[in-house]
Design an enzyme around this catalytic site. Structure first.
Site, PDB file in Angstrom:
ATOM      1  N   GLU A   1       3.325   9.107 -13.339  1.00 49.78           N
ATOM      2  CA  GLU A   1       3.856   8.025 -12.036  1.00 49.78           C
ATOM      3  C   GLU A   1       5.383   8.057 -12.107  1.00 49.78           C
ATOM      4  O   GLU A   1       6.364   7.932 -13.571  1.00 49.78           O
ATOM      5  CB  GLU A   1       3.016   7.175 -12.514  1.00 49.78           C
TER       6      GLU A   1
ATOM      7  N   ARG B   1      11.809   3.780  -7.551  1.00 52.93           N
ATOM      8  CA  ARG B   1      13.089   2.296  -7.523  1.00 52.93           C
ATOM      9  C   ARG B   1      14.465   3.566  -7.316  1.00 52.93           C
ATOM     10  O   ARG B   1      15.439   2.514  -7.511  1.00 52.93           O
ATOM     11  CB  ARG B   1      12.706   2.136  -9.381  1.00 52.93           C
TER      12      ARG B   1
ATOM     13  N   LYS C   1      -3.813  -1.667 -11.648  1.00 53.04           N
ATOM     14  CA  LYS C   1      -3.229  -1.762 -12.424  1.00 53.04           C
ATOM     15  C   LYS C   1      -2.936  -2.847 -13.218  1.00 53.04           C
ATOM     16  O   LYS C   1      -3.136  -3.836 -12.140  1.00 53.04           O
ATOM     17  CB  LYS C   1      -1.503  -1.156 -11.895  1.00 53.04           C
TER      18      LYS C   1
END
Length: 224
Positions: free
Chosen positions: A50, A54, A137
């Site tokens: 993943e 950011r 998640k």
């Protein structure tokens, strides 16, 4: 959107996450780190990653890793529907969000990209279920009650699987992986941002190898 490679179906993605067991969550500030990072991951056989959005380099790093045929690369920290488009165009095979934003989920469903929205309460798990999602998640896992909370969600809402992320490392990942409702765990401990910034590739390779060993010891713990 420009054309992009065909997306795998959700069942295929979830099966690959379950097979991988451990999903590195990568925060990368420099696109030049993508190639040696990919080599470290391939060397240790960590084949599902993943890449978080950011950082300014996030999409470019995602594109580089998605170009590696041995990797199943997804986009993390997706906060806006336009980021879903950008991630898919960059080659993301799945999308992960820290929370359950209906607009983000709806855009993923429109594009046909598998999505794992973040959930931390029973209400959020039910909202994910209402969207028809087979998995979510669990984030932030440790701060939201850890394994006991996850076990309670799974008992009450058994048709949702989870990828716990947040506060998970080499020492506690196995406790999550022992839970039948868990597809795999996400974490950054094998390639933390500070080691990536320092280009500490020997240390990163060691940590990746340890994470791969953990994944290997838990492989086959449950049927898909």
């Amino acid at each position: 959107m420009e054309s992009c490679p065909p997306l795998p179906d959700t069942a295929e993605v979830l099966a690959r996450i379950r097979s991988a067991s451990v999903v590195p969550v990568l925060v990368v500030d420099d696109v030049q780190a993508a190639a040696p990072l990919a080599e470290a991951l391939a060397e240790s056989r960590l084949h599902c990653v993943e890449v978080t959005l950011r950082t300014e380099a996030g999409l470019r790093v995602l594109r580089r890793l998605a170009d590696r045929p041995e990797l199943l690369a997804g986009a993390g920290t997706v906060l806006e529907p336009q980021q879903v488009d950008q991630a898919v165009q960059a080659g993301a095979r799945f999308v992960v969000s820290p929370g359950l934003d209906p607009v983000v989920v709806e855009r993923c469903l429109e594009l046909g990209v598998p999505v794992l929205p973040g959930v931390a309460t029973a209400g959020e798990v039910l909202r994910a279920r209402r969207f028809g999602l087979p998995a979510a998640k669990f984030f932030p896992a440790e701060q939201s009650g850890g394994v006991p909370a996850l076990r309670a969600f799974a008992s009450a809402i058994p048709d949702i699987a989870f990828m716990p992320t947040g506060g998970i490392g080499q020492d506690n990942a196995a406790a999550y992986l022992d839970e039948p409702s868990v597809l795999g765990v996400g974490g950054s401990w094998m390639a933390p941002r500070d080691l990536l910034a320092r280009r500490a590739w020997d240390r990163i390779r060691t940590l990746c190898a340890q994470a791969a060993q953990l994944a290997a010891t838990t492989a086959g713990r449950q049927s898909a």
